[in-house]
Write a protein that holds these residues in place. Structure first.
Motif, PDB file in Angstrom:
ATOM      1  N   GLY A 294       0.814  -1.209   0.000  1.00 25.64           N
ATOM      2  CA  GLY A 294       0.000   0.000   0.000  1.00 25.64           C
ATOM      3  C   GLY A 294       0.842   1.251   0.000  1.00 25.64           C
ATOM      4  N   ILE A 295       1.927   1.261   0.781  1.00 24.83           N
ATOM      5  CA  ILE A 295       2.827   2.408   0.839  1.00 24.83           C
ATOM      6  C   ILE A 295       3.501   2.629  -0.505  1.00 24.83           C
ATOM      7  CG2 ILE A 295       4.980   3.271   1.845  1.00 24.83           C
ATOM      8  CD1 ILE A 295       4.133   1.870   4.457  1.00 24.83           C
ATOM      9  N   LYS A 296       3.971   1.529  -1.134  1.00 23.59           N
ATOM     10  CA  LYS A 296       4.617   1.643  -2.439  1.00 23.59           C
ATOM     11  C   LYS A 296       3.656   2.168  -3.488  1.00 23.59           C
ATOM     12  CE  LYS A 296       8.162  -1.907  -1.786  1.00 23.59           C
ATOM     13  NZ  LYS A 296       8.663  -3.236  -2.226  1.00 23.59           N
ATOM     14  N   ALA A 297       2.385   1.716  -3.407  1.00 21.23           N
ATOM     15  CA  ALA A 297       1.384   2.176  -4.372  1.00 21.23           C
ATOM     16  C   ALA A 297       1.152   3.665  -4.222  1.00 21.23           C
ATOM     17  CB  ALA A 297       0.079   1.405  -4.173  1.00 21.23           C
ATOM     18  N   GLN A 298       1.087   4.129  -2.937  1.00 23.28           N
ATOM     19  CA  GLN A 298       0.897   5.551  -2.694  1.00 23.28           C
ATOM     20  C   GLN A 298       2.079   6.362  -3.208  1.00 23.28           C
ATOM     21  OE1 GLN A 298       0.169   5.773   1.538  1.00 23.28           O
ATOM     22  NE2 GLN A 298      -2.038   5.774   1.246  1.00 23.28           N
ATOM     23  N   GLN A 299       3.286   5.833  -2.996  1.00 21.51           N
ATOM     24  CA  GLN A 299       4.486   6.541  -3.417  1.00 21.51           C
ATOM     25  C   GLN A 299       4.607   6.597  -4.933  1.00 21.51           C
ATOM     26  OE1 GLN A 299       7.524   4.335  -1.359  1.00 21.51           O
ATOM     27  NE2 GLN A 299       7.488   5.673   0.426  1.00 21.51           N
ATOM     28  N   SER A 300       4.147   5.537  -5.628  1.00 19.59           N
ATOM     29  CA  SER A 300       4.319   5.484  -7.064  1.00 19.59           C
ATOM     30  C   SER A 300       3.235   6.249  -7.816  1.00 19.59           C
ATOM     31  CB  SER A 300       4.334   4.026  -7.530  1.00 19.59           C
ATOM     32  OG  SER A 300       3.104   3.398  -7.198  1.00 19.59           O
ATOM     33  N   ALA A 301       2.103   6.512  -7.176  1.00 18.36           N
ATOM     34  CA  ALA A 301       1.026   7.244  -7.838  1.00 18.36           C
ATOM     35  C   ALA A 301       1.484   8.681  -8.099  1.00 18.36           C
ATOM     36  CB  ALA A 301      -0.222   7.245  -6.970  1.00 18.36           C
ATOM     37  N   PRO A 302       1.446   9.139  -9.365  1.00 17.79           N
ATOM     38  CA  PRO A 302       1.911  10.501  -9.650  1.00 17.79           C
ATOM     39  C   PRO A 302       1.030  11.556  -9.007  1.00 17.79           C
ATOM     40  CG  PRO A 302       0.819   9.546 -11.565  1.00 17.79           C
ATOM     41  CD  PRO A 302       0.950   8.445 -10.555  1.00 17.79           C
ATOM     42  N   LYS A 303       1.653  12.650  -8.608  1.00 13.38           N
ATOM     43  CA  LYS A 303       0.912  13.752  -7.975  1.00 13.38           C
ATOM     44  C   LYS A 303      -0.036  14.406  -8.975  1.00 13.38           C
ATOM     45  CE  LYS A 303       4.656  14.908  -4.759  1.00 13.38           C
ATOM     46  NZ  LYS A 303       5.681  15.942  -4.401  1.00 13.38           N
ATOM     47  N   PHE A 304       0.412  14.485 -10.213  1.00 17.58           N
ATOM     48  CA  PHE A 304      -0.417  15.035 -11.284  1.00 17.58           C
ATOM     49  C   PHE A 304       0.144  14.569 -12.615  1.00 17.58           C
ATOM     50  CE2 PHE A 304       2.764  18.202 -10.068  1.00 17.58           C
ATOM     51  CZ  PHE A 304       3.342  18.555 -11.273  1.00 17.58           C
TER      52      PHE A 304
ATOM     53  N   ASN B 278      10.275  14.532  -9.186  1.00 17.49           N
ATOM     54  CA  ASN B 278       9.213  15.225  -8.454  1.00 17.49           C
ATOM     55  C   ASN B 278       7.888  14.467  -8.429  1.00 17.49           C
ATOM     56  OD1 ASN B 278      10.338  18.135  -7.791  1.00 17.49           O
ATOM     57  ND2 ASN B 278      11.054  17.619  -9.841  1.00 17.49           N
ATOM     58  N   ASN B 279       7.927  13.217  -8.882  1.00 20.49           N
ATOM     59  CA  ASN B 279       6.770  12.327  -8.808  1.00 20.49           C
ATOM     60  C   ASN B 279       5.526  12.861  -9.511  1.00 20.49           C
ATOM     61  OD1 ASN B 279       5.418   9.956  -8.099  1.00 20.49           O
ATOM     62  ND2 ASN B 279       4.646  10.833  -6.188  1.00 20.49           N
ATOM     63  N   PHE B 280       5.689  13.274 -10.763  1.00 19.47           N
ATOM     64  CA  PHE B 280       4.526  13.528 -11.596  1.00 19.47           C
ATOM     65  C   PHE B 280       4.712  12.802 -12.926  1.00 19.47           C
ATOM     66  CE2 PHE B 280       7.298  17.212 -12.532  1.00 19.47           C
ATOM     67  CZ  PHE B 280       7.300  17.245 -13.918  1.00 19.47           C
TER      68      PHE B 280
ATOM     69  N   ARG C  93      -7.630  13.736 -18.977  1.00 20.92           N
ATOM     70  CA  ARG C  93      -6.680  12.849 -18.299  1.00 20.92           C
ATOM     71  C   ARG C  93      -5.561  13.613 -17.597  1.00 20.92           C
ATOM     72  NH1 ARG C  93      -5.198   9.030 -23.501  1.00 20.92           N
ATOM     73  NH2 ARG C  93      -7.299   8.924 -24.414  1.00 20.92           N
ATOM     74  N   TYR C  94      -5.422  14.904 -17.925  1.00 24.92           N
ATOM     75  CA  TYR C  94      -4.244  15.653 -17.485  1.00 24.92           C
ATOM     76  C   TYR C  94      -4.620  16.908 -16.695  1.00 24.92           C
ATOM     77  CZ  TYR C  94      -1.966  12.602 -20.842  1.00 24.92           C
ATOM     78  OH  TYR C  94      -1.510  11.490 -21.512  1.00 24.92           O
ATOM     79  N   GLN C  95      -3.752  17.225 -15.738  1.00 27.33           N
ATOM     80  CA  GLN C  95      -3.935  18.437 -14.942  1.00 27.33           C
ATOM     81  C   GLN C  95      -3.178  19.631 -15.523  1.00 27.33           C
ATOM     82  OE1 GLN C  95      -3.290  15.250 -13.201  1.00 27.33           O
ATOM     83  NE2 GLN C  95      -5.515  15.313 -13.413  1.00 27.33           N
ATOM     84  N   VAL C  96      -2.144  19.348 -16.336  1.00 22.64           N
ATOM     85  CA  VAL C  96      -1.342  20.428 -16.932  1.00 22.64           C
ATOM     86  C   VAL C  96      -1.100  20.128 -18.409  1.00 22.64           C
ATOM     87  CG1 VAL C  96       0.789  21.788 -16.802  1.00 22.64           C
ATOM     88  CG2 VAL C  96      -0.140  20.748 -14.727  1.00 22.64           C
ATOM     89  N   VAL C  97      -1.282  21.151 -19.239  1.00 22.38           N
ATOM     90  CA  VAL C  97      -0.971  21.075 -20.669  1.00 22.38           C
ATOM     91  C   VAL C  97       0.234  21.975 -20.934  1.00 22.38           C
ATOM     92  CG1 VAL C  97      -1.763  21.690 -22.989  1.00 22.38           C
ATOM     93  CG2 VAL C  97      -3.313  20.548 -21.399  1.00 22.38           C
ATOM     94  N   VAL C  98       1.180  21.494 -21.732  1.00 21.95           N
ATOM     95  CA  VAL C  98       2.367  22.267 -22.110  1.00 21.95           C
ATOM     96  C   VAL C  98       2.393  22.421 -23.625  1.00 21.95           C
ATOM     97  CG1 VAL C  98       4.902  22.321 -22.114  1.00 21.95           C
ATOM     98  CG2 VAL C  98       3.680  21.462 -20.107  1.00 21.95           C
TER      99      VAL C  98
ATOM    100  N   THR D  87      10.732  24.278 -13.321  1.00 24.76           N
ATOM    101  CA  THR D  87      10.338  23.203 -12.415  1.00 24.76           C
ATOM    102  C   THR D  87       9.334  23.687 -11.374  1.00 24.76           C
ATOM    103  OG1 THR D  87      12.498  22.145 -12.688  1.00 24.76           O
ATOM    104  CG2 THR D  87      11.185  21.471 -10.800  1.00 24.76           C
ATOM    105  N   GLU D  88       9.665  24.789 -10.705  1.00 25.92           N
ATOM    106  CA  GLU D  88       8.773  25.301  -9.662  1.00 25.92           C
ATOM    107  C   GLU D  88       7.453  25.784 -10.256  1.00 25.92           C
ATOM    108  OE1 GLU D  88       9.292  25.001  -6.425  1.00 25.92           O
ATOM    109  OE2 GLU D  88      11.169  23.982  -6.924  1.00 25.92           O
ATOM    110  N   GLY D  89       7.524  26.346 -11.457  1.00 27.81           N
ATOM    111  CA  GLY D  89       6.297  26.770 -12.132  1.00 27.81           C
ATOM    112  C   GLY D  89       5.401  25.595 -12.446  1.00 27.81           C
ATOM    113  N   LEU D  90       5.996  24.511 -12.905  1.00 29.86           N
ATOM    114  CA  LEU D  90       5.220  23.312 -13.239  1.00 29.86           C
ATOM    115  C   LEU D  90       4.618  22.681 -11.985  1.00 29.86           C
ATOM    116  CD1 LEU D  90       4.482  21.798 -15.804  1.00 29.86           C
ATOM    117  CD2 LEU D  90       6.453  20.318 -15.433  1.00 29.86           C
ATOM    118  N   LEU D  91       5.378  22.642 -10.906  1.00 31.15           N
ATOM    119  CA  LEU D  91       4.858  22.093  -9.646  1.00 31.15           C
ATOM    120  C   LEU D  91       3.714  22.952  -9.118  1.00 31.15           C
ATOM    121  CD1 LEU D  91       8.180  21.063  -7.879  1.00 31.15           C
ATOM    122  CD2 LEU D  91       6.525  19.560  -9.005  1.00 31.15           C
ATOM    123  N   TRP D  92       3.847  24.259  -9.268  1.00 34.28           N
ATOM    124  CA  TRP D  92       2.765  25.172  -8.861  1.00 34.28           C
ATOM    125  C   TRP D  92       1.507  24.897  -9.675  1.00 34.28           C
ATOM    126  CZ3 TRP D  92       1.420  29.569 -12.192  1.00 34.28           C
ATOM    127  CH2 TRP D  92       0.370  30.335 -11.671  1.00 34.28           C
ATOM    128  N   LEU D  93       1.651  24.744 -10.978  1.00 32.29           N
ATOM    129  CA  LEU D  93       0.503  24.470 -11.849  1.00 32.29           C
ATOM    130  C   LEU D  93      -0.117  23.121 -11.511  1.00 32.29           C
ATOM    131  CD1 LEU D  93       1.940  25.614 -15.296  1.00 32.29           C
ATOM    132  CD2 LEU D  93       0.190  26.792 -13.954  1.00 32.29           C
TER     133      LEU D  93
END
Length: 277
Positions: free
Chosen positions: A20-30, A62-64, A82-87, A266-272
């Motif tokens: 369960g811990i590994k699954a939580q860690q591997s799930a991308p933040k976004f 950064n786990n995304f 499917r996505y939280q951020v478009v580039v 990087t910080e901009g993408l994490l903020w988005l």
């Protein structure tokens, strides 16, 4: 319960907990999807090549999740959901239905990061200013007006140190070489625009020519900004130096080798991503 059964129970429980811990860690933040064309101008193609190598490493750190596509027909509601951020790495969507899908995505709380040529529009070119919402409202810049040449490094000044994308930057820093754009509209006068970085006067003269208008000697030039009404950030970086003069097309500079400059990406993408849909 026998001692053997109790031991099996606790071992089984520990295994399940660990999974369960590994699954939580591997799930991308976004999840991020980067659109590109990769055909117009070798300098832009060079940057796209850099980006599709660099972003997966940043995503891993950064786990995304980071995906790419050069198929602009994917600019539709079901795919974007499917996505939280478009580039946008180089160009913009051209078909009316693609543009409508992107605007709805942003109006509904989606997040966007764009580089360099993604903001280009010039009526007498292959990329005319025929998208009022995107260039005038969303970006606030209007049409492309002019640029520096050759691609040269600039000293950039942080205009807003409170923004999450700029908090870790020094007041000024040296950029990677770039072809810098000037815009039709005054971004500083737009109440919806928050300029994050601009060209520091210490950069002047900026550019080497040979044409006189390709060398900037004074003025105010925003290079990174956000629109307060959307979750977005535009960065004018993304044009590598190419040996056009000697017709070798050799790459003479790269954008994503500058650790300080990379911080705002990087910080901009994490903020988005952390404030996305």
């Amino acid at each position: 319960m026998s001692l053997l059964r109790r031991r099996f129970f606790w071992v089984h429980l520990l295994v399940l907990s660990s999974c369960g811990i590994k699954a939580q860690q591997s799930a991308p933040k976004f999840r991020v999807i980067a659109f590109f064309t990769g055909k117009n101008d070798k300098a832009h193609v060079s940057f796209v090549g850099e980006a599709v190598r660099w972003f997966p490493e940043v995503a891993k750190e950064n786990n995304f999740a980071f995906d790419t596509t050069s198929n602009w027909s994917n600019m539709n509601a079901s795919y974007l959901a499917r996505y939280q951020v478009v580039v946008f790495l180089d160009t913009r969507p051209e078909k009316p239905e693609q543009r409508e899908a992107f605007q709805k995505y942003m109006d509904n709380g989606g997040a966007w990061m764009g580089f360099h040529f993604a903001a280009f529009a010039l009526t007498s070119s292959m990329y005319p200013q025929d998208w009022h919402w995107y260039h005038d409202t969303f970006l606030g810049s209007g049409q492309y007006k002019s640029n520096t040449w050759r691609p040269t490094s600039a000293i950039l000044r942080v205009e807003n140190r409170r923004h999450p994308a700029t908090k870790q930057l020094p007041v000024t820093f040296q950029s990677s070489p770039n072809e810098w754009y000037c815009w039709e509209k005054d971004l500083k006068a737009n109440k919806d625009i928050d300029v994050l970085l601009s060209i520091d006067p210490a950069s002047f003269p900026l550019g080497t020519g040979p044409k006189v208008h390709e060398i900037w000697r004074s003025g105010y030039y925003p290079v990174v900004w956000t629109n307060k009404n959307y979750k977005m950030i535009y960065l004018n970086m993304g044009h590598n130096d190419i040996d056009y003069e000697n017709k070798t097309n050799k790459e003479l500079s790269f954008t994503l080798v500058n650790k300080v400059q990379n911080t705002i990406i990087t910080e901009g993408l994490l903020w988005l991503g952390n404030t996305g849909k």
